[in-house]
Design a protein around this motif. Structure first.
Motif, PDB file in Angstrom:
ATOM      1  N   ALA A 175      65.504 -19.822 -54.546  1.00 23.91           N
ATOM      2  CA  ALA A 175      66.422 -19.387 -53.498  1.00 23.91           C
ATOM      3  C   ALA A 175      66.095 -17.968 -53.043  1.00 23.91           C
ATOM      4  O   ALA A 175      66.183 -17.653 -51.853  1.00 23.91           O
ATOM      5  CB  ALA A 175      67.867 -19.474 -54.002  1.00 23.91           C
ATOM      6  N   ILE A 176      65.688 -17.115 -53.964  1.00 24.72           N
ATOM      7  CA  ILE A 176      65.296 -15.748 -53.603  1.00 24.72           C
ATOM      8  C   ILE A 176      63.999 -15.776 -52.809  1.00 24.72           C
ATOM      9  O   ILE A 176      63.881 -15.142 -51.759  1.00 24.72           O
ATOM     10  CB  ILE A 176      65.169 -14.859 -54.860  1.00 24.72           C
ATOM     11  N   ARG A 177      63.007 -16.536 -53.296  1.00 26.78           N
ATOM     12  CA  ARG A 177      61.715 -16.616 -52.595  1.00 26.78           C
ATOM     13  C   ARG A 177      61.860 -17.150 -51.183  1.00 26.78           C
ATOM     14  O   ARG A 177      61.144 -16.741 -50.276  1.00 26.78           O
ATOM     15  CB  ARG A 177      60.735 -17.495 -53.368  1.00 26.78           C
ATOM     16  N   MET A 178      62.779 -18.105 -50.996  1.00 25.13           N
ATOM     17  CA  MET A 178      62.935 -18.742 -49.700  1.00 25.13           C
ATOM     18  C   MET A 178      63.932 -18.023 -48.794  1.00 25.13           C
ATOM     19  O   MET A 178      64.166 -18.434 -47.670  1.00 25.13           O
ATOM     20  CB  MET A 178      63.366 -20.204 -49.873  1.00 25.13           C
ATOM     21  N   GLY A 179      64.528 -16.950 -49.296  1.00 24.58           N
ATOM     22  CA  GLY A 179      65.437 -16.161 -48.477  1.00 24.58           C
ATOM     23  C   GLY A 179      66.855 -16.703 -48.402  1.00 24.58           C
ATOM     24  O   GLY A 179      67.671 -16.198 -47.637  1.00 24.58           O
ATOM     25  N   ARG A 180      67.181 -17.721 -49.185  1.00 23.59           N
ATOM     26  CA  ARG A 180      68.558 -18.219 -49.209  1.00 23.59           C
ATOM     27  C   ARG A 180      69.465 -17.272 -49.984  1.00 23.59           C
ATOM     28  O   ARG A 180      70.667 -17.243 -49.761  1.00 23.59           O
ATOM     29  CB  ARG A 180      68.608 -19.633 -49.788  1.00 23.59           C
ATOM     30  N   LEU A 181      68.882 -16.530 -50.921  1.00 23.95           N
ATOM     31  CA  LEU A 181      69.570 -15.438 -51.611  1.00 23.95           C
ATOM     32  C   LEU A 181      68.829 -14.162 -51.244  1.00 23.95           C
ATOM     33  O   LEU A 181      67.601 -14.114 -51.338  1.00 23.95           O
ATOM     34  CB  LEU A 181      69.541 -15.635 -53.130  1.00 23.95           C
ATOM     35  N   THR A 182      69.558 -13.169 -50.830  1.00 27.74           N
ATOM     36  CA  THR A 182      68.943 -11.922 -50.408  1.00 27.74           C
ATOM     37  C   THR A 182      69.474 -10.764 -51.254  1.00 27.74           C
ATOM     38  O   THR A 182      70.524 -10.882 -51.896  1.00 27.74           O
ATOM     39  CB  THR A 182      69.217 -11.658 -48.910  1.00 27.74           C
ATOM     40  N   PRO A 183      68.767  -9.640 -51.249  1.00 25.39           N
ATOM     41  CA  PRO A 183      69.228  -8.491 -52.020  1.00 25.39           C
ATOM     42  C   PRO A 183      70.690  -8.157 -51.727  1.00 25.39           C
ATOM     43  O   PRO A 183      71.114  -8.130 -50.572  1.00 25.39           O
ATOM     44  CB  PRO A 183      68.290  -7.368 -51.576  1.00 25.39           C
ATOM     45  N   GLY A 184      71.439  -7.959 -52.806  1.00 26.24           N
ATOM     46  CA  GLY A 184      72.862  -7.640 -52.678  1.00 26.24           C
ATOM     47  C   GLY A 184      73.780  -8.854 -52.779  1.00 26.24           C
ATOM     48  O   GLY A 184      74.982  -8.698 -52.985  1.00 26.24           O
ATOM     49  N   ASP A 185      73.233 -10.062 -52.626  1.00 22.67           N
ATOM     50  CA  ASP A 185      74.064 -11.263 -52.748  1.00 22.67           C
ATOM     51  C   ASP A 185      74.579 -11.401 -54.176  1.00 22.67           C
ATOM     52  O   ASP A 185      73.853 -11.145 -55.135  1.00 22.67           O
ATOM     53  CB  ASP A 185      73.276 -12.533 -52.388  1.00 22.67           C
ATOM     54  N   GLN A 186      75.823 -11.829 -54.289  1.00 20.43           N
ATOM     55  CA  GLN A 186      76.423 -12.036 -55.603  1.00 20.43           C
ATOM     56  C   GLN A 186      76.278 -13.503 -55.996  1.00 20.43           C
ATOM     57  O   GLN A 186      76.577 -14.402 -55.213  1.00 20.43           O
ATOM     58  CB  GLN A 186      77.903 -11.663 -55.582  1.00 20.43           C
ATOM     59  N   LEU A 187      75.807 -13.727 -57.220  1.00 19.63           N
ATOM     60  CA  LEU A 187      75.715 -15.086 -57.740  1.00 19.63           C
ATOM     61  C   LEU A 187      77.106 -15.548 -58.165  1.00 19.63           C
ATOM     62  O   LEU A 187      77.965 -14.729 -58.495  1.00 19.63           O
ATOM     63  CB  LEU A 187      74.770 -15.130 -58.937  1.00 19.63           C
ATOM     64  N   PRO A 188      77.330 -16.863 -58.161  1.00 16.33           N
ATOM     65  CA  PRO A 188      78.626 -17.340 -58.649  1.00 16.33           C
ATOM     66  C   PRO A 188      78.787 -16.985 -60.128  1.00 16.33           C
ATOM     67  O   PRO A 188      77.802 -16.814 -60.842  1.00 16.33           O
ATOM     68  CB  PRO A 188      78.554 -18.854 -58.456  1.00 16.33           C
TER      69      PRO A 188
ATOM     70  N   HIS B 231      65.873  -4.104 -54.730  1.00 21.27           N
ATOM     71  CA  HIS B 231      64.478  -3.713 -54.531  1.00 21.27           C
ATOM     72  C   HIS B 231      63.520  -4.833 -54.911  1.00 21.27           C
ATOM     73  O   HIS B 231      62.761  -4.737 -55.860  1.00 21.27           O
ATOM     74  CB  HIS B 231      64.164  -2.443 -55.328  1.00 21.27           C
ATOM     75  N   LEU B 232      63.568  -5.899 -54.141  1.00 18.75           N
ATOM     76  CA  LEU B 232      62.649  -7.017 -54.348  1.00 18.75           C
ATOM     77  C   LEU B 232      61.569  -6.947 -53.279  1.00 18.75           C
ATOM     78  O   LEU B 232      61.772  -6.384 -52.204  1.00 18.75           O
ATOM     79  CB  LEU B 232      63.397  -8.350 -54.232  1.00 18.75           C
ATOM     80  N   ALA B 233      60.433  -7.547 -53.583  1.00 24.88           N
ATOM     81  CA  ALA B 233      59.360  -7.599 -52.580  1.00 24.88           C
ATOM     82  C   ALA B 233      59.864  -8.361 -51.360  1.00 24.88           C
ATOM     83  O   ALA B 233      60.518  -9.398 -51.498  1.00 24.88           O
ATOM     84  CB  ALA B 233      58.132  -8.281 -53.165  1.00 24.88           C
ATOM     85  N   PRO B 234      59.590  -7.858 -50.161  1.00 23.04           N
ATOM     86  CA  PRO B 234      60.072  -8.547 -48.962  1.00 23.04           C
ATOM     87  C   PRO B 234      59.374  -9.893 -48.767  1.00 23.04           C
ATOM     88  O   PRO B 234      58.247 -10.097 -49.214  1.00 23.04           O
ATOM     89  CB  PRO B 234      59.708  -7.574 -47.834  1.00 23.04           C
ATOM     90  N   LEU B 235      60.079 -10.778 -48.085  1.00 25.03           N
ATOM     91  CA  LEU B 235      59.493 -12.066 -47.748  1.00 25.03           C
ATOM     92  C   LEU B 235      58.441 -11.877 -46.663  1.00 25.03           C
ATOM     93  O   LEU B 235      58.541 -10.955 -45.847  1.00 25.03           O
ATOM     94  CB  LEU B 235      60.583 -13.013 -47.240  1.00 25.03           C
ATOM     95  N   PRO B 236      57.450 -12.753 -46.611  1.00 21.20           N
ATOM     96  CA  PRO B 236      56.449 -12.615 -45.558  1.00 21.20           C
ATOM     97  C   PRO B 236      57.079 -12.818 -44.175  1.00 21.20           C
ATOM     98  O   PRO B 236      58.018 -13.598 -44.024  1.00 21.20           O
ATOM     99  CB  PRO B 236      55.428 -13.726 -45.866  1.00 21.20           C
ATOM    100  N   ASP B 237      56.549 -12.107 -43.192  1.00 22.14           N
ATOM    101  CA  ASP B 237      57.071 -12.202 -41.831  1.00 22.14           C
ATOM    102  C   ASP B 237      56.918 -13.605 -41.249  1.00 22.14           C
ATOM    103  O   ASP B 237      57.683 -14.007 -40.392  1.00 22.14           O
ATOM    104  CB  ASP B 237      56.353 -11.205 -40.913  1.00 22.14           C
ATOM    105  N   ASN B 238      55.916 -14.324 -41.727  1.00 31.45           N
ATOM    106  CA  ASN B 238      55.639 -15.630 -41.144  1.00 31.45           C
ATOM    107  C   ASN B 238      56.253 -16.781 -41.951  1.00 31.45           C
ATOM    108  O   ASN B 238      55.812 -17.922 -41.842  1.00 31.45           O
ATOM    109  CB  ASN B 238      54.124 -15.836 -41.008  1.00 31.45           C
ATOM    110  N   LEU B 239      57.300 -16.506 -42.717  1.00 29.66           N
ATOM    111  CA  LEU B 239      57.905 -17.539 -43.554  1.00 29.66           C
ATOM    112  C   LEU B 239      58.412 -18.711 -42.719  1.00 29.66           C
ATOM    113  O   LEU B 239      58.241 -19.869 -43.098  1.00 29.66           O
ATOM    114  CB  LEU B 239      59.050 -16.955 -44.393  1.00 29.66           C
ATOM    115  N   GLY B 240      59.005 -18.441 -41.593  1.00 26.95           N
ATOM    116  CA  GLY B 240      59.505 -19.520 -40.724  1.00 26.95           C
ATOM    117  C   GLY B 240      58.387 -20.439 -40.265  1.00 26.95           C
ATOM    118  O   GLY B 240      58.526 -21.665 -40.293  1.00 26.95           O
ATOM    119  N   ARG B 241      57.274 -19.851 -39.862  1.00 24.13           N
ATOM    120  CA  ARG B 241      56.130 -20.657 -39.423  1.00 24.13           C
ATOM    121  C   ARG B 241      55.575 -21.470 -40.582  1.00 24.13           C
ATOM    122  O   ARG B 241      55.267 -22.658 -40.439  1.00 24.13           O
ATOM    123  CB  ARG B 241      55.034 -19.763 -38.833  1.00 24.13           C
ATOM    124  N   LEU B 242      55.467 -20.838 -41.746  1.00 24.30           N
ATOM    125  CA  LEU B 242      54.973 -21.555 -42.924  1.00 24.30           C
ATOM    126  C   LEU B 242      55.886 -22.731 -43.274  1.00 24.30           C
ATOM    127  O   LEU B 242      55.417 -23.817 -43.611  1.00 24.30           O
ATOM    128  CB  LEU B 242      54.863 -20.597 -44.114  1.00 24.30           C
TER     129      LEU B 242
END
Length: 137
Positions: free
Chosen positions: A28-41, A83-94
């Motif tokens: 979920a983090i890699r795919m951007g469904r969870l982003t920095p600052g999001d709280q887990l249940p 402070h996680l590594a940002p997702l690639p800019d072309n994630l949507g295209r990929l």
């Protein structure tokens, strides 16, 4: 407020439940469904929703914390680290290219397990030579 994360536990895989939770949060983090600052249940919420022991959830959250992906805040919950590594800019295209490939793979008769194995094989660089026969099904 916690992000609505739905964990899917498959007891048939032989993979420990806490490992499945860790893998799902990582994805979920890699795919951007969870982003920095999001709280887990909370462990209690996951426990009730997934029908698992809260200690199993806590074990998964501790492993994610040790990996540097989340941080526990006393009295507030568990959050995706800032402070996680940002997702690639072309994630949507990929993602679109992968969706098109998956549609072609389904049309060719592959199921999800076959596709996952193929992707893992290619990603690991262990693709068999072209002359090798396809496994019998």
């Amino acid at each position: 407020m916690a992000v609505d994360v739905i964990f899917r536990i498959d007891r048939r895989t032989g993979t420990a439940v806490y490992v499945q939770l860790v893998q799902q949060v990582r994805q979920a983090i890699r795919m951007g469904r969870l982003t920095p600052g999001d709280q887990l249940p909370t462990a209690r919420e996951v426990s009730e929703d997934a029908g698992i022991n809260p200690n199993t959830v806590l074990k998964a959250y501790r492993e994610l914390e040790v990996a540097g992906l989340v941080e526990a805040r006393q009295g507030s919950g568990t959050f995706v680290r800032e402070h996680l590594a940002p997702l690639p800019d072309n994630l949507g295209r990929l993602r679109r290219e992968l969706a098109a490939w998956a549609a072609r793979a389904r049309a060719a008769g592959l199921d999800v397990t076959d596709m996952q194995a193929l992707v893992a094989e290619v990603a690991a660089g262990t693709v068999p030579g072209a002359g090798e026969a396809r496994r019998a099904v």
